[in-house]
Scaffold this motif. Structure first.
Motif: not given
Length: 293
Positions: A40, A49-51, A250, A252, A255-256
């Motif tokens: 991220p 950061y939120r993908q 990460h 995914m 998102q942690e």
């Protein structure tokens, strides 16, 4: 009277619309095929950061498809990423790292009470030599109340022929005869930079982290290596180098950013062996992982 009828009709029209319909932007499938060490961009305190999650994944997350899978479908991508971790745990070294390049095709099936099995045709890249080969792989995610690591078989003969023995022996002797024990922090740093002398330590951290990611992987996870927060060489009297390492992973899907502490050894004949792995408590204030797009 006619005025009252018009008002009632207008109210009913507003209530009986389609509140469940939501228009969402089209997601880029390439988000699911990022570089194996992508991270991220920023972490702001406890916010990361939120993908963007692909629409296909959101809509079908709870519906596990069987039969032929789309290569960019989240199920195929997650199973293929497990193959990357498997190859690194078995064959990885400071001079040989494996990453998922592309999923060419995939098939999923339920296997009685055993779990779900994936048959995959993928492209795997040996990152340091920049060599890519098509590989066949099989991944079985066991079924049961207690999570167990997936079982993997992979055939990548050409990639495994890459010979890095001389480089590994030279590095081993250098580390073994150093006047002081090695240590490094923040690999890579917040700008994505790693000093050349620290690259072998970063690569060792990647290989060691694959043991954690392989063990923790399921159909509902997608792990990437984010950063070696710190790594320290420990004194040892045998023919193995020993390292204490704190890594950031990460995850995914959620998102942690997950912190792990590892104790591992390395030598050219034995490869990397993880002796201990411990997940660290969730931090209220996260470091900023590097941007290594």
């Amino acid at each position: 009277m006619s005025l009252r009828i018009i008002v009632v009709l207008a109210v009913l029209t507003g209530v009986t619309g389609s509140p469940g319909v939501m228009i969402r932007p089209e997601a880029d499938p390439a988000d699911m095929t990022a570089h194996p060490n992508s991270v991220p961009e920023t972490v702001e305190d406890s916010e990361i950061y939120r993908q963007e999650v692909p629409v296909e994944e959101e809509a079908e997350e709870d519906v596990m498809a069987t039969g032929e899978l789309k290569p960019n479908h989240y199920q195929a991508q997650r199973a293929a990423k497990v193959v990357q971790h498997y190859l690194n745990t078995h064959y990885g070294s400071p001079f040989r790292l494996f990453g998922l390049h592309k999923v060419n095709s995939g098939n999923a099936e339920d296997v009685a009470d055993s779990g779900r099995k994936y048959q995959l045709e993928i492209s795997v890249q040996e990152i340091i030599s920049n060599t890519t080969e098509n590989c066949s792989a099989e991944v079985l995610f066991p079924r049961g109340e207690q999570q167990r690591s997936p079982k993997v078989q992979a055939s990548c003969e050409e990639l495994l022929k890459i010979n890095s023995t001389a480089q590994e022996e030279a590095l081993f002797q250098k580390y073994k005869t150093n006047q002081r024990l090695l240590s490094a922090q923040n690999l890579p740093d917040s700008y994505g930079h790693i000093e050349p002398d620290s690259e072998p330590l970063w690569h060792l951290g990647i290989v060691a982290s694959s043991f954690v990611m392989l063990n923790e992987s399921s159909e509902n996870t997608l792990y990437n290596m984010a950063q070696v927060a710190n790594i320290t060489q420990l004194a040892t009297e045998n023919e193995l180098l020993k390292f204490d390492c704190h890594i950031l992973l990460h995850e995914m899907v959620s998102q942690e950013i997950v912190h792990w502490k590892l104790l591992f050894t390395w030598s050219p004949p034995e490869g990397v062996k993880v002796l201990q792995m411990e997940q660290l408590p969730h931090c209220q204030h996260h470091e900023k992982p590097p941007n290594t797009n």
